[in-house]
Motif scaffolding. Structure first.
Motif, short mmCIF file in Angstrom:
data_model
loop_
_atom_site.label_atom_id
_atom_site.label_comp_id
_atom_site.label_asym_id
_atom_site.label_seq_id
_atom_site.Cartn_x
_atom_site.Cartn_y
_atom_site.Cartn_z
N LYS A 54 27.88 27.71 79.46
CA LYS A 54 26.88 28.61 80.04
C LYS A 54 25.47 28.07 79.79
CE LYS A 54 26.89 31.58 75.95
NZ LYS A 54 27.13 32.88 75.38
N PRO A 55 24.53 28.47 80.63
CA PRO A 55 23.16 27.99 80.42
C PRO A 55 22.56 28.58 79.16
CG PRO A 55 23.24 29.57 82.23
CD PRO A 55 24.66 29.36 81.79
N LEU A 56 21.93 27.73 78.35
CA LEU A 56 21.40 28.16 77.05
C LEU A 56 19.86 28.11 77.05
CD1 LEU A 56 23.80 26.37 74.53
CD2 LEU A 56 23.93 28.70 75.43
N PRO A 57 19.25 28.84 76.10
CA PRO A 57 17.78 28.88 76.03
C PRO A 57 17.16 27.52 75.73
CG PRO A 57 18.76 30.69 74.77
CD PRO A 57 19.88 29.77 75.14
N LEU A 58 15.85 27.47 75.91
CA LEU A 58 15.08 26.24 75.75
C LEU A 58 14.46 26.09 74.36
CD1 LEU A 58 13.30 26.58 79.18
CD2 LEU A 58 14.71 24.61 78.55
N ALA A 59 14.67 27.08 73.47
CA ALA A 59 13.93 27.09 72.20
C ALA A 59 14.21 25.85 71.36
CB ALA A 59 14.28 28.35 71.41
N VAL A 60 15.47 25.47 71.21
CA VAL A 60 15.77 24.33 70.34
C VAL A 60 15.30 23.01 70.96
CG1 VAL A 60 17.60 22.99 69.24
CG2 VAL A 60 17.56 25.48 69.02
N PRO A 61 15.63 22.72 72.23
CA PRO A 61 15.11 21.45 72.76
C PRO A 61 13.58 21.38 72.73
CG PRO A 61 16.16 22.76 74.49
CD PRO A 61 16.54 23.36 73.19
N ALA A 62 12.91 22.48 73.04
CA ALA A 62 11.44 22.46 73.00
C ALA A 62 10.94 22.18 71.59
CB ALA A 62 10.89 23.79 73.50
N THR A 63 11.64 22.71 70.59
CA THR A 63 11.22 22.52 69.20
C THR A 63 11.53 21.11 68.71
OG1 THR A 63 11.52 24.87 68.76
CG2 THR A 63 11.51 23.41 66.84
N VAL A 64 12.68 20.59 69.11
CA VAL A 64 13.06 19.23 68.66
C VAL A 64 12.07 18.20 69.20
CG1 VAL A 64 14.81 17.43 68.87
CG2 VAL A 64 15.50 19.78 68.37
N VAL A 65 11.72 18.31 70.47
CA VAL A 65 10.81 17.32 71.05
C VAL A 65 9.43 17.46 70.41
CG1 VAL A 65 10.06 18.65 73.10
CG2 VAL A 65 10.28 16.20 73.25
N GLN A 66 9.02 18.70 70.10
CA GLN A 66 7.73 18.94 69.44
C GLN A 66 7.74 18.36 68.02
OE1 GLN A 66 5.20 20.71 70.98
NE2 GLN A 66 3.82 20.33 69.26
N MET A 67 8.82 18.63 67.30
CA MET A 67 8.94 18.18 65.91
C MET A 67 8.91 16.65 65.83
SD MET A 67 11.42 16.67 63.83
CE MET A 67 12.93 16.94 64.77
N ALA A 68 9.72 16.01 66.64
CA ALA A 68 9.83 14.55 66.56
C ALA A 68 8.53 13.88 67.00
CB ALA A 68 11.00 14.06 67.40
N ALA A 69 7.87 14.47 68.00
CA ALA A 69 6.58 13.93 68.45
C ALA A 69 5.54 14.09 67.34
CB ALA A 69 6.13 14.64 69.72
N ALA A 70 5.52 15.26 66.71
CA ALA A 70 4.55 15.50 65.62
C ALA A 70 4.83 14.59 64.44
CB ALA A 70 4.60 16.96 65.19
N ARG A 71 6.09 14.23 64.25
CA ARG A 71 6.46 13.33 63.14
C ARG A 71 6.04 11.89 63.43
NH1 ARG A 71 11.33 10.71 61.27
NH2 ARG A 71 11.44 10.77 58.99
N GLY A 72 5.64 11.62 64.68
CA GLY A 72 5.16 10.28 65.04
C GLY A 72 6.24 9.38 65.60
N MET A 73 7.36 9.98 66.03
CA MET A 73 8.49 9.17 66.50
C MET A 73 8.35 8.80 67.98
SD MET A 73 11.65 11.10 64.58
CE MET A 73 12.77 9.70 64.69
N GLU A 74 9.13 7.82 68.39
CA GLU A 74 9.33 7.54 69.81
C GLU A 74 10.41 8.50 70.28
OE1 GLU A 74 10.65 3.54 70.57
OE2 GLU A 74 11.12 3.98 72.68
#
Ligand code: CP
Length: 339
Positions: free
Chosen positions: A179-199
């Protein structure tokens, strides 16, 4: 820090400091730090890790907590603004949140996306309205677009695994799901990894491109931390040199509001091969790790071989929810004079 609502509200250095505090509290317990403090937990949706880690964190810091699950021994709660309350819900959160907040020192709330209005949910409009009703600090236990406690735990997990911040590559891949799931985790993961300075590479079928506002927030964080954010539907391109493959399913923004309808279901049915398996790691960095926030659907999102093998960091991720929550509570509730 007044509230903990989204990682996007913090500078990368502020998140790093919370991760350091989480590590310190893990190594050097402070069993009296929050003595006498009470955490109210309002869960409008189910949970295993978030519920258990919130209560355990409060207990390990010497405080206490209680859980309200509307409809399970308490009144069912209405959350829609302007609702005509002639259905099952006897009470509105407009009263319930200030009442509950008054019983404790901080309020944790879980309230998932409805999957109806993409723009409102990407802006987290309903959750922010709820948080504004609380006179006490609010902790987001997963809203429509943010799961900051998961993001904090994931940052710590990457540190614990020795995954480099600068020069480390994280692939956030969409995966199939019934089933289609919310966007909260993917939005947070991409934010977290970007803030951590990752590619950061977001690997997804084109119909599952993350909303522009989510990518823009992550790119702003990457600009401040020296990271980068890209997206593609080319698995070979994304996975080349990856240190981490983080899988999560999410709803297609194109079909948002039509979930459960035929077109979206047909699209997902044709994407059954988006299930992480060992072959995905052929071009990854040596020793590349697999991450998922859990709960995970085995052999739909990821094959047993990966989940049960040495790449999997999912249990460490879950365990890190405890020190991450301890750090958040410590920062929000610890009085200066008791330091
Ligand atoms: N990852 C996570 O938030 O798990 P729960 O939904 O079980 O709390």
């Amino acid at each position: 820090m007044r509230d903990f609502l989204t990682l996007a509200a913090f500078e990368p250095e502020e998140i790093r400091e919370l991760v350091v505090l989480a590590g310190r509290l893990e190594r050097e317990p402070e069993p009296r730090a929050l003595a006498g403090k009470i955490l109210t937990l309002l869960f409008l949706n189910p949970s295993l890790r978030t519920l258990a880690s919130s209560q355990a964190a409060m207990a390990r810091l010497g405080g206490s907590s209680y859980v309200i699950s509307p409809g399970q021994g308490t009144w069912q709660l209405e959350t829609r603004p302007g609702a005509v309350m002639d259905g099952a819900a006897a009470e509105h959160i407009r009263e319930a949140i200030p009442v509950l907040a008054g019983f404790g020192d901080a309020l944790g709330v879980r309230s998932f996306a409805r999957g109806v209005d993409l723009a409102a949910e990407v802006a987290d409009a309903e959750f922010l309205s709820m948080a504004a009703l609380s006179p006490k600090p609010v902790i987001n236990l997963e809203s429509a677009i943010a799961h900051p406690c998961q993001g904090l735990a994931d940052w710590k997990t990457l540190d614990d695994l020795g995954i480099p911040a600068r020069g480390g590559k994280l692939v956030l891949t969409w995966a199939n799901h019934p089933k289609p799931l919310p966007l909260a985790v993917p939005a947070t993961v991409v934010q977290m990894a970007a803030a951590r300075g990752m590619e950061v590479a977001v690997l997804r079928p084109s119909a599952y491109a993350l909303p522009a506002a989510v990518m823009a927030r992550a790119r702003a964080a990457a600009d401040r931390s020296g990271g980068s954010v890209a997206e593609t539907d080319d698995g070979a391109e994304a996975l080349r040199g990856a240190h981490v493959v983080y899988a999560k399913s999410w709803a297609s923004p194109i079909f948002y509001g039509e979930e459960g309808g035929g077109a979206e279901a047909a699209l997902r049915a044709a994407l059954g091969h988006w299930c992480v398996e060992e072959a995905w790691f052929r071009m990854a960095a040596p020793g590349a790790r697999f991450m998922h926030c859990l709960p995970v659907r085995r052999n739909v999102v990821v094959r047993d071989q990966v989940l049960d093998g040495p790449r999997s960091a999912v249990v460490l991720q879950a365990h890190n929810r405890l020190p991450a929550m301890m750090a958040v509570l410590h920062r929000l509730l610890r009085r200066e004079e008791t330091r």
